[in-house]
Every structure is written in structure tokens, then in C-alpha cells.
Design a protein around this motif. Structure first.
Motif, short mmCIF file in Angstrom:
data_model
loop_
_atom_site.label_atom_id
_atom_site.label_comp_id
_atom_site.label_asym_id
_atom_site.label_seq_id
_atom_site.Cartn_x
_atom_site.Cartn_y
_atom_site.Cartn_z
N TRP A 221 -13.26 11.35 33.91
CA TRP A 221 -14.62 11.52 34.48
C TRP A 221 -14.95 11.03 35.86
O TRP A 221 -15.74 11.24 36.57
CB TRP A 221 -15.64 11.09 33.20
N TYR A 222 -14.30 9.69 36.29
CA TYR A 222 -14.57 9.03 37.30
C TYR A 222 -13.32 8.64 38.22
O TYR A 222 -13.41 8.50 39.30
CB TYR A 222 -15.17 7.49 37.06
N LEU A 223 -12.30 8.64 37.88
CA LEU A 223 -10.80 8.57 38.07
C LEU A 223 -9.91 9.76 38.16
O LEU A 223 -9.43 10.23 37.43
CB LEU A 223 -10.17 7.37 37.62
N GLU A 224 -9.82 10.13 39.51
CA GLU A 224 -9.04 11.41 39.66
C GLU A 224 -7.72 11.18 39.30
O GLU A 224 -6.97 10.22 39.50
CB GLU A 224 -9.05 11.95 41.11
N GLY A 225 -7.12 12.17 38.68
CA GLY A 225 -5.63 12.21 38.35
C GLY A 225 -5.39 11.52 36.58
O GLY A 225 -4.38 11.63 36.09
N ALA A 226 -6.40 11.03 36.06
CA ALA A 226 -6.53 10.55 34.77
C ALA A 226 -6.08 11.55 33.58
O ALA A 226 -6.79 12.64 33.85
CB ALA A 226 -7.53 9.78 34.36
N LYS A 227 -5.49 11.41 32.78
CA LYS A 227 -5.27 12.51 31.81
C LYS A 227 -5.06 11.55 30.36
O LYS A 227 -4.62 10.65 30.16
CB LYS A 227 -3.80 12.96 32.06
N VAL A 228 -5.91 12.14 29.62
CA VAL A 228 -6.02 11.74 27.92
C VAL A 228 -4.67 11.40 27.28
O VAL A 228 -4.15 10.64 26.72
CB VAL A 228 -7.06 12.39 27.14
N LEU A 229 -3.68 12.22 27.65
CA LEU A 229 -2.55 12.29 27.17
C LEU A 229 -1.47 11.30 27.42
O LEU A 229 -0.74 10.74 26.83
CB LEU A 229 -1.65 13.76 28.04
N TYR A 230 -1.95 10.75 28.61
CA TYR A 230 -1.27 9.24 28.92
C TYR A 230 -2.01 8.00 28.44
O TYR A 230 -1.40 6.89 28.35
CB TYR A 230 -1.14 9.24 30.55
N HIS A 231 -3.05 8.13 27.76
CA HIS A 231 -3.68 7.01 27.17
C HIS A 231 -2.73 6.37 26.22
O HIS A 231 -2.76 5.19 25.74
CB HIS A 231 -4.84 7.40 26.51
N PRO A 232 -2.03 7.04 25.22
CA PRO A 232 -1.17 6.40 24.13
C PRO A 232 0.06 5.41 24.95
O PRO A 232 0.51 4.60 24.25
CB PRO A 232 -0.40 7.49 23.53
N SER A 233 0.09 5.29 26.15
CA SER A 233 0.80 4.20 26.82
C SER A 233 0.28 2.78 26.37
O SER A 233 1.35 1.92 26.33
CB SER A 233 0.91 4.46 28.41
N LEU A 234 -0.94 2.84 26.16
CA LEU A 234 -1.36 1.47 25.83
C LEU A 234 -1.01 1.02 24.37
O LEU A 234 -0.66 -0.01 24.10
CB LEU A 234 -3.13 1.67 25.88
N ILE A 235 -1.12 2.11 23.56
CA ILE A 235 -0.53 1.92 22.24
C ILE A 235 0.98 1.52 22.29
O ILE A 235 1.49 0.69 21.38
CB ILE A 235 -0.88 3.26 21.21
N ILE A 236 1.70 2.36 22.87
CA ILE A 236 3.28 2.07 23.06
C ILE A 236 3.38 0.76 23.51
O ILE A 236 4.28 -0.21 22.90
CB ILE A 236 3.83 3.11 23.95
N PHE A 237 2.78 0.17 24.40
CA PHE A 237 2.84 -1.05 24.84
C PHE A 237 2.25 -2.10 23.95
O PHE A 237 3.20 -3.16 23.79
CB PHE A 237 2.14 -1.48 26.31
N ALA A 238 1.56 -1.94 23.26
CA ALA A 238 0.71 -2.72 22.17
C ALA A 238 1.83 -2.91 21.00
O ALA A 238 2.10 -4.08 20.42
CB ALA A 238 -0.46 -2.32 21.52
N GLY A 239 2.72 -1.83 20.64
CA GLY A 239 3.79 -1.84 19.80
C GLY A 239 5.00 -2.71 20.32
O GLY A 239 5.45 -3.71 19.36
N ALA A 240 5.18 -2.72 21.46
CA ALA A 240 6.27 -3.41 22.04
C ALA A 240 5.74 -4.93 21.84
O ALA A 240 6.39 -5.63 21.77
CB ALA A 240 6.70 -3.18 23.50
N CYS A 241 4.59 -5.27 22.15
CA CYS A 241 4.27 -6.73 22.05
C CYS A 241 4.40 -7.10 20.70
O CYS A 241 4.57 -8.21 20.34
CB CYS A 241 2.57 -6.70 22.35
N VAL A 242 3.93 -6.09 19.50
CA VAL A 242 4.16 -6.77 18.34
C VAL A 242 5.50 -6.90 17.97
O VAL A 242 5.69 -7.88 17.15
CB VAL A 242 3.29 -5.55 17.31
N LEU A 243 6.42 -6.05 18.35
CA LEU A 243 7.89 -6.24 17.88
C LEU A 243 8.16 -7.73 18.42
O LEU A 243 9.00 -8.34 17.78
CB LEU A 243 8.69 -4.98 18.48
N LEU A 244 7.95 -7.66 19.64
CA LEU A 244 8.24 -9.25 20.18
C LEU A 244 7.58 -10.51 19.51
O LEU A 244 8.43 -11.42 19.07
CB LEU A 244 8.08 -9.20 21.85
N ALA A 245 6.45 -10.38 19.30
CA ALA A 245 5.54 -11.35 18.48
C ALA A 245 6.01 -11.55 17.27
O ALA A 245 5.96 -12.57 16.75
CB ALA A 245 4.05 -10.93 18.57
#
Length: 142
Positions: free
Chosen positions: A102-126
Motif C-alpha cells: 500500500w505504501y512501499l512499492e515492490g512489497a509482496k504479501v508472499l514474502y511476509h513469511p520470511s519473518l516467520i522463518i527467521f523467528a523459527g531459526a531464532c527458536v531453534l537457536l534459543a
């Protein structure tokens, strides 16, 4: 399910899922060079945007994925996984902040799960010590 088993089973499921994702990302670099070059040029500032480097990165990513799936070398594999998923997260930052573009050109909802993937990697490490079914935990016991 026994509550004692929920945490190790959940961590194993997360570990295997993230490892398979790394394997898929690595395979894409090996078998679909055009796509991996497009990604490098569009999301990674054209860094490593040669077929040869993409193939090398693909092999490294597959090895990382296999280590993560098996739970081997987690002391080293998990921080590398965190860096890989963190770089991916940073490369699609617009999609994290504004998934619908809506505000940032080139953003795609399809890539939002990258946040969840990173969070999962954090959980594995922790919670690395709580994944009692990982192979390196099994080898340490015997």
C-alpha cells in the motif's frame, strides 16, 4: 500427547521443516540458475549474481539444510541458518513492513513469511539444548 514430548517433537518438526526449506533454496540455485540470478539481482543488490557463485551457494545451502534436518553440528549450523534467514528477511523488508504494498512499492504479501522463518531459526537457536532427538545430542550421549 505427553507434555514432556511436545517440546522436543515440536523442535524436531521445526528443525526438519527449516532444513528442508534450505535444501529447496539450495536446489533452486543449482537447477534453476535463471531464477536464482533474478533473485540475486532483484533482492540482494546483485551480489553473487553469477551462475557459478549461485551454484556454490546452492551446494553450501544444501549442506546446511542437511545438517539442520539431521540435527548435526547445531552449534555452528544454527547460527549460519540464522544469518541466511536474516539476510533473506532484510532483503524483503518492504514486504515485512507493508505486505500488501500500500505504501512501499515492490512489497509482496508472499514474502511476509520470511519473518516467520527467521523467528523459527531464532527458536531453534534459543532452544537448541531442548531438541533431544537431534543426532548430535544422540552422539554426545553414547
Amino acid at each position: 500427547m505427553n507434555s514432556v514430548l511436545i517440546k522436543p517433537a515440536s523442535l524436531a518438526f521445526l528443525r526438519v521443516s527449516l532444513g528442508i526449506l534450505m535444501i529447496f533454496w539450495g536446489l533452486d540455485k543449482l537447477v534453476n540458475a535463471a531464477h536464482s540470478l533474478w533473485v540475486a539481482n532483484n533482492y540482494y543488490l546483485s551480489l553473487f549474481a553469477t551462475a557459478e557463485l549461485q551454484h556454490i551457494l546452492g551446494v553450501i545451502q544444501i549442506v546446511l539444510g542437511l545438517l539442520v534436518v539431521a540435527g548435526l553440528g547445531r552449534r555452528y549450523a544454527y547460527p549460519v541458518l540464522l544469518v541466511v534467514t536474516g539476510i533473506t528477511l532484510l532483503s524483503v523488508w518492504k514486504s515485512i513492513i507493508d505486505p500488501w504494498g500500500w505504501y512501499l512499492e515492490g512489497a509482496k504479501v508472499l514474502y511476509h513469511p520470511s519473518l516467520i522463518i527467521f523467528a523459527g531459526a531464532c527458536v531453534l537457536l534459543a532452544f537448541r539444548a531442548d531438541d533431544t532427538v537431534a543426532l548430535d545430542t544422540r552422539f554426545a550421549k553414547g
